[in-house]
Scaffold this active site. Structure first.
Site, PDB file in Angstrom:
ATOM      1  N   ARG A 251      -4.575  -7.920   4.631  1.00 19.02           N
ATOM      2  CA  ARG A 251      -5.320  -6.676   4.872  1.00 19.02           C
ATOM      3  C   ARG A 251      -6.718  -7.112   5.324  1.00 19.02           C
ATOM      4  O   ARG A 251      -7.426  -7.792   4.575  1.00 19.02           O
ATOM      5  CB  ARG A 251      -5.403  -5.848   3.596  1.00 19.02           C
TER       6      ARG A 251
ATOM      7  N   ARG B 182       6.253   3.072  -0.608  1.00 16.60           N
ATOM      8  CA  ARG B 182       5.644   1.822  -0.132  1.00 16.60           C
ATOM      9  C   ARG B 182       6.426   0.625  -0.703  1.00 16.60           C
ATOM     10  O   ARG B 182       6.685  -0.348  -0.009  1.00 16.60           O
ATOM     11  CB  ARG B 182       4.179   1.732  -0.600  1.00 16.60           C
TER      12      ARG B 182
ATOM     13  N   ASP C  78      -5.855  11.945   6.388  1.00 18.69           N
ATOM     14  CA  ASP C  78      -6.424  10.706   5.843  1.00 18.69           C
ATOM     15  C   ASP C  78      -7.943  10.902   5.764  1.00 18.69           C
ATOM     16  O   ASP C  78      -8.487  11.848   6.353  1.00 18.69           O
ATOM     17  CB  ASP C  78      -6.054   9.530   6.774  1.00 18.69           C
TER      18      ASP C  78
ATOM     19  N   CYS D 135      -1.806   9.159   2.938  1.00 21.16           N
ATOM     20  CA  CYS D 135      -1.593   7.747   2.590  1.00 21.16           C
ATOM     21  C   CYS D 135      -2.287   7.364   1.292  1.00 21.16           C
ATOM     22  O   CYS D 135      -1.888   6.407   0.641  1.00 21.16           O
ATOM     23  CB  CYS D 135      -2.054   6.848   3.729  1.00 21.16           C
TER      24      CYS D 135
ATOM     25  N   GLN E 244       2.425   1.384   5.777  1.00 20.50           N
ATOM     26  CA  GLN E 244       2.282   2.761   5.303  1.00 20.50           C
ATOM     27  C   GLN E 244       3.204   3.689   6.084  1.00 20.50           C
ATOM     28  O   GLN E 244       3.890   4.548   5.512  1.00 20.50           O
ATOM     29  CB  GLN E 244       0.823   3.220   5.452  1.00 20.50           C
TER      30      GLN E 244
ATOM     31  N   HIS F 129      -1.684   0.555  10.469  1.00 16.36           N
ATOM     32  CA  HIS F 129      -1.188   0.413   9.093  1.00 16.36           C
ATOM     33  C   HIS F 129       0.340   0.592   9.105  1.00 16.36           C
ATOM     34  O   HIS F 129       0.868   1.585   8.615  1.00 16.36           O
ATOM     35  CB  HIS F 129      -1.865   1.463   8.203  1.00 16.36           C
TER      36      HIS F 129
HETATM   37  N1  NVA Z   1      -7.833   4.942   7.054  1.00 21.32           N
HETATM   38  C1  NVA Z   1      -7.888   4.440   5.692  1.00 21.32           C
HETATM   39  C2  NVA Z   1      -6.508   4.178   5.194  1.00 21.32           C
HETATM   40  C3  NVA Z   1      -6.451   3.681   3.782  1.00 21.32           C
HETATM   41  C4  NVA Z   1      -5.051   3.408   3.330  1.00 21.32           C
HETATM   42  C5  NVA Z   1      -8.742   3.186   5.672  1.00 21.32           C
HETATM   43  O1  NVA Z   1      -8.575   2.348   6.555  1.00 21.32           O
HETATM   44  O2  NVA Z   1      -9.569   3.057   4.775  1.00 21.32           O
HETATM   45  N1   CP Z   2      -2.322   3.695   1.344  1.00 20.52           N
HETATM   46  C1   CP Z   2      -2.791   2.482   1.034  1.00 20.52           C
HETATM   47  O1   CP Z   2      -2.654   1.524   1.810  1.00 20.52           O
HETATM   48  O2   CP Z   2      -3.359   2.392  -0.187  1.00 20.52           O
HETATM   49  P1   CP Z   2      -4.230   1.190  -0.728  1.00 20.52           P
HETATM   50  O3   CP Z   2      -5.491   1.143   0.102  1.00 20.52           O
HETATM   51  O4   CP Z   2      -4.491   1.522  -2.158  1.00 20.52           O
HETATM   52  O5   CP Z   2      -3.465  -0.094  -0.578  1.00 20.52           O
END
Ligand code: NVA
Ligand code: CP
Length: 300
Positions: free
Chosen positions: A102, A287, A219, A259, A132, A129
């Protein structure tokens, strides 16, 4: 399928192959059947951003498959002190069977795949992502029976989620409508690719995007890494909210997905969130199942 870097790399058949295996693994788990498909395999999980779901579901998923997962924070790794990712991955490839990462830049994920010799899984970048959205597609199919012909409406920032939902939605036969302010549209190349088939609409008009939708998705207004833009984004996105009034324009049996984490009162009203909590938390559970399927496909 060697890696999961972005959904655009997967064929429709590969996506459905993952969803079918995920359904099977979920069913078996509910019935107390465990399969150690990945006995002795080791997954490194590099996190350069926070996570609840991704971290725990990958770690538990590896455990349930008979393997082992290592949590590698950039606060501890030499990456955090400037060791190039291309060197890090050439070392990790000698110890591990797969890497989940990540991070911020999609190019870092691509570099891991290029310089390493083990499968790489994208656990979120600024660009996309995919894990997800595999769970999202699995959840929609559970509730609606099939995906083809459904209308998926995403409300909010044209961010990593919007990008992956467009690709995943179009590849599985859905119509996708994105409601976002001008200047916050999804990736231009992804939109151009999706618009070829005429199945994507990008508009600033929420009501038009949500009209007749089977699935409403939203989101956060400010993603991880955009903390300094928060005040500005609160102004720009004001009104881009999945609330009771917007839900009236969707189909009466429309589902709502998020998400997570969610900011109630910003992108989603508390009453809508709570009315659809079963869907949202099934989505979060999925997930685990979807990623176990990805891990089996890549590491077995
Ligand atoms: N768009 C959000 C998704 C988190 C799962 C982010 O990147 O923070
Ligand atoms: N939706 C998602 O990826 O959650 P986290 O940021 O908690 O991993």
């Amino acid at each position: 399928m060697k890696h999961l870097l972005r959904l655009g790399d997967l064929s429709t058949e590969e996506i459905f192959g993952i969803l079918n295996l995920a359904d099977q693994l979920k069913y078996e788990r509910k019935n107390g059947v465990s399969h150690h498909h990945l006995e002795g395999k080791k997954l490194g999980m590099i996190f350069q951003k926070s996570s609840t779901r991704t971290r725990v579901s990958f770690e538990v998923g590896m455990y349930e498959l008979g393997g082992y997962a290592l949590f590698l924070s950039d606060r501890d790794l030499q990456i955090g002190r400037g060791e190039p990712i291309r060197d890090t991955v050439r070392v990790l490839s000698r110890y591990l069977d797969g890497i989940m990462i990540r991070t911020f830049k999609q190019s870092d994920v691509e570099d891991l795949a290029k310089y390493g010799s083990i499968p790489v899984i994208n656990g979120l970048t600024d660009y996309c992502h995919p894990c997800q959205v595999l769970a999202d597609l699995m959840t929609i199919r559970e509730y609606k029976g099939s995906l083809k012909g459904l209308k998926l409406c995403f409300v909010g920032d044209g961010n990593n989620m919007a990008n992956s939902l467009i690709v995943g939605g179009i590849k599985t036969g859905m119509e996708v409508a994105i409601a976002c302010p001008d200047g916050y549209k999804p990736d231009a190349e992804i939109c151009a690719w999706a618009e070829k088939d005429g199945k994507l609409t990008v508009t600033a008009d929420l009501t038009a995007a949500a009209a007749g939708a089977d699935v409403i998705y939203t989101d956060v207004w400010a993603s991880m890494g955009q903390e300094s833009e928060r005040a500005e984004r609160e102004k720009v996105f004001r009104g881009y909210c999945v609330d009771g009034a917007l839900m009236k324009t969707a189909k009466p049996d429309a589902m709502v997905l998020h998400c997570l984490p969610a900011h109630r009162g910003e992108e989603i009203a508390d009453e809508v969130f709570e009315a659809h909590a079963n869907e949202i938390f099934d989505e979060a559970e999925n997930r685990l199942h979807a990623q176990k399927a990805v891990l089996v496909k890549l590491l077995k």
